[in-house]
Design a protein around this motif. Sequence first.
Motif, PDB file in Angstrom:
ATOM      1  N   THR A  41       0.845  -1.200   0.000  1.00 15.32           N
ATOM      2  CA  THR A  41       0.000   0.000   0.000  1.00 15.32           C
ATOM      3  C   THR A  41       0.880   1.250   0.000  1.00 15.32           C
ATOM      4  OG1 THR A  41      -0.039   0.145   2.404  1.00 15.32           O
ATOM      5  CG2 THR A  41      -1.766  -1.198   1.356  1.00 15.32           C
ATOM      6  N   ASP A  42       0.253   2.415  -0.185  1.00 12.67           N
ATOM      7  CA  ASP A  42       0.976   3.676  -0.099  1.00 12.67           C
ATOM      8  C   ASP A  42       1.672   3.805   1.257  1.00 12.67           C
ATOM      9  OD1 ASP A  42      -0.096   4.312  -2.591  1.00 12.67           O
ATOM     10  OD2 ASP A  42      -1.512   5.778  -1.810  1.00 12.67           O
ATOM     11  N   ALA A  43       0.957   3.459   2.318  1.00  7.20           N
ATOM     12  CA  ALA A  43       1.511   3.578   3.671  1.00  7.20           C
ATOM     13  C   ALA A  43       2.711   2.660   3.871  1.00  7.20           C
ATOM     14  CB  ALA A  43       0.429   3.284   4.710  1.00  7.20           C
ATOM     15  N   LEU A  45       4.750   1.510   1.570  1.00  6.91           N
ATOM     16  CA  LEU A  45       5.850   2.027   0.765  1.00  6.91           C
ATOM     17  C   LEU A  45       6.478   3.234   1.447  1.00  6.91           C
ATOM     18  CD1 LEU A  45       7.404   1.699  -1.891  1.00  6.91           C
ATOM     19  CD2 LEU A  45       5.672   3.134  -2.982  1.00  6.91           C
ATOM     20  N   TYR A  46       5.643   4.139   1.935  1.00  8.10           N
ATOM     21  CA  TYR A  46       6.129   5.328   2.632  1.00  8.10           C
ATOM     22  C   TYR A  46       6.954   4.936   3.863  1.00  8.10           C
ATOM     23  CZ  TYR A  46       6.221   9.637   5.298  1.00  8.10           C
ATOM     24  OH  TYR A  46       6.648  10.717   6.016  1.00  8.10           O
ATOM     25  N   GLU A  47       6.416   4.066   4.694  1.00  9.52           N
ATOM     26  CA  GLU A  47       7.086   3.670   5.931  1.00  9.52           C
ATOM     27  C   GLU A  47       8.414   2.966   5.672  1.00  9.52           C
ATOM     28  OE1 GLU A  47       4.087   1.423   7.957  1.00  9.52           O
ATOM     29  OE2 GLU A  47       2.822   3.207   8.217  1.00  9.52           O
ATOM     30  N   THR A  48       8.489   2.193   4.592  1.00 11.46           N
ATOM     31  CA  THR A  48       9.726   1.499   4.254  1.00 11.46           C
ATOM     32  C   THR A  48      10.864   2.484   4.024  1.00 11.46           C
ATOM     33  OG1 THR A  48       8.532  -0.354   3.288  1.00 11.46           O
ATOM     34  CG2 THR A  48      10.814  -0.050   2.574  1.00 11.46           C
ATOM     35  N   LYS A  57       9.029  12.649   1.258  1.00  8.39           N
ATOM     36  CA  LYS A  57       7.865  13.540   1.279  1.00  8.39           C
ATOM     37  C   LYS A  57       6.560  12.807   1.014  1.00  8.39           C
ATOM     38  CE  LYS A  57       9.957  17.904   0.068  1.00  8.39           C
ATOM     39  NZ  LYS A  57       9.801  19.066  -0.808  1.00  8.39           N
ATOM     40  N   GLY A  58       6.635  11.669   0.362  1.00 13.96           N
ATOM     41  CA  GLY A  58       5.416  10.925   0.057  1.00 13.96           C
ATOM     42  C   GLY A  58       5.716   9.690  -0.749  1.00 13.96           C
ATOM     43  N   ALA A  59       4.722   8.809  -0.848  1.00 13.93           N
ATOM     44  CA  ALA A  59       4.859   7.577  -1.634  1.00 13.93           C
ATOM     45  C   ALA A  59       3.513   7.244  -2.247  1.00 13.93           C
ATOM     46  CB  ALA A  59       5.334   6.436  -0.744  1.00 13.93           C
ATOM     47  N   LYS A  60       3.541   6.685  -3.437  1.00 15.67           N
ATOM     48  CA  LYS A  60       2.304   6.364  -4.142  1.00 15.67           C
ATOM     49  C   LYS A  60       2.468   5.065  -4.913  1.00 15.67           C
ATOM     50  CE  LYS A  60      -1.795   7.207  -5.755  1.00 15.67           C
ATOM     51  NZ  LYS A  60      -2.879   6.812  -4.879  1.00 15.67           N
ATOM     52  N   VAL A  61       1.611   4.086  -4.617  1.00 13.92           N
ATOM     53  CA  VAL A  61       1.526   2.855  -5.397  1.00 13.92           C
ATOM     54  C   VAL A  61       0.474   3.092  -6.469  1.00 13.92           C
ATOM     55  CG1 VAL A  61       0.946   0.392  -5.338  1.00 13.92           C
ATOM     56  CG2 VAL A  61       2.172   1.435  -3.410  1.00 13.92           C
ATOM     57  N   VAL A  62       0.756   2.670  -7.698  1.00 11.07           N
ATOM     58  CA  VAL A  62      -0.171   2.891  -8.805  1.00 11.07           C
ATOM     59  C   VAL A  62      -1.136   1.704  -8.901  1.00 11.07           C
ATOM     60  CG1 VAL A  62      -0.364   3.251 -11.300  1.00 11.07           C
ATOM     61  CG2 VAL A  62       1.523   4.283 -10.015  1.00 11.07           C
ATOM     62  N   TYR A  73       3.942  -1.167  -9.374  1.00 13.12           N
ATOM     63  CA  TYR A  73       4.974  -0.130  -9.346  1.00 13.12           C
ATOM     64  C   TYR A  73       4.458   1.093  -8.610  1.00 13.12           C
ATOM     65  CZ  TYR A  73       2.589   2.108 -13.339  1.00 13.12           C
ATOM     66  OH  TYR A  73       1.682   2.715 -14.163  1.00 13.12           O
ATOM     67  N   GLY A  74       5.393   1.975  -8.266  1.00 13.81           N
ATOM     68  CA  GLY A  74       5.018   3.182  -7.546  1.00 13.81           C
ATOM     69  C   GLY A  74       6.148   4.191  -7.549  1.00 13.81           C
ATOM     70  N   PHE A  75       5.966   5.252  -6.787  1.00  9.67           N
ATOM     71  CA  PHE A  75       6.925   6.349  -6.724  1.00  9.67           C
ATOM     72  C   PHE A  75       7.123   6.764  -5.275  1.00  9.67           C
ATOM     73  CE2 PHE A  75       4.781   6.502 -10.771  1.00  9.67           C
ATOM     74  CZ  PHE A  75       5.814   6.719 -11.671  1.00  9.67           C
ATOM     75  N   VAL A  76       8.349   7.162  -4.942  1.00 13.01           N
ATOM     76  CA  VAL A  76       8.636   7.754  -3.643  1.00 13.01           C
ATOM     77  C   VAL A  76       9.284   9.099  -3.913  1.00 13.01           C
ATOM     78  CG1 VAL A  76       9.913   7.554  -1.471  1.00 13.01           C
ATOM     79  CG2 VAL A  76       8.934   5.515  -2.531  1.00 13.01           C
TER      80      VAL A  76
END
Length: 95
Positions: A41-43, A45-48, A57-62, A73-76
Motif C-alpha cells: 500500500t501507499d503507507a 511504501l512510505y514507511e519502508t 515527502k510521500g509515496a504512491k503505489v499505482v 509499481y510506484g513512486f517515492v
Amino acid sequence: MMPNTDQVFWLNWASFSSGEKCADSGSDLSIFIVDLAPDVTDAMLYETFAGRYLSVKGAKVVFDSNTRCSKGYGFVRFGDESECTRVMSEMNGQY
C-alpha cells in the motif's frame, strides 16, 4: 523492510519526456519503484523509506482504476537530492 512481502523490488530514476532524472515541480525528487508485491500500500511504501531517510515527502503505489489492483509499481518523493541518490545505491534490490 516492507512487512508481509517476500518480493524483491527494484528502483530507477523517475523521468519525464525530457529524460531529466528526479524531476518534479519544485524541489521534489522522485524514484520509480518496480516489482512491488500486490499487497503493498501507499503507507507500507512510505514507511519502508521514511524509516531510513528523513527527506521522504510521500509515496504512491499505482493502481488500475478498473480492477483496483496494484500495477506493481510506484513512486517515492524526496526533498534532498543526495539522499535520493543514496537510496538508489542502498535500497535497490534489497527487499
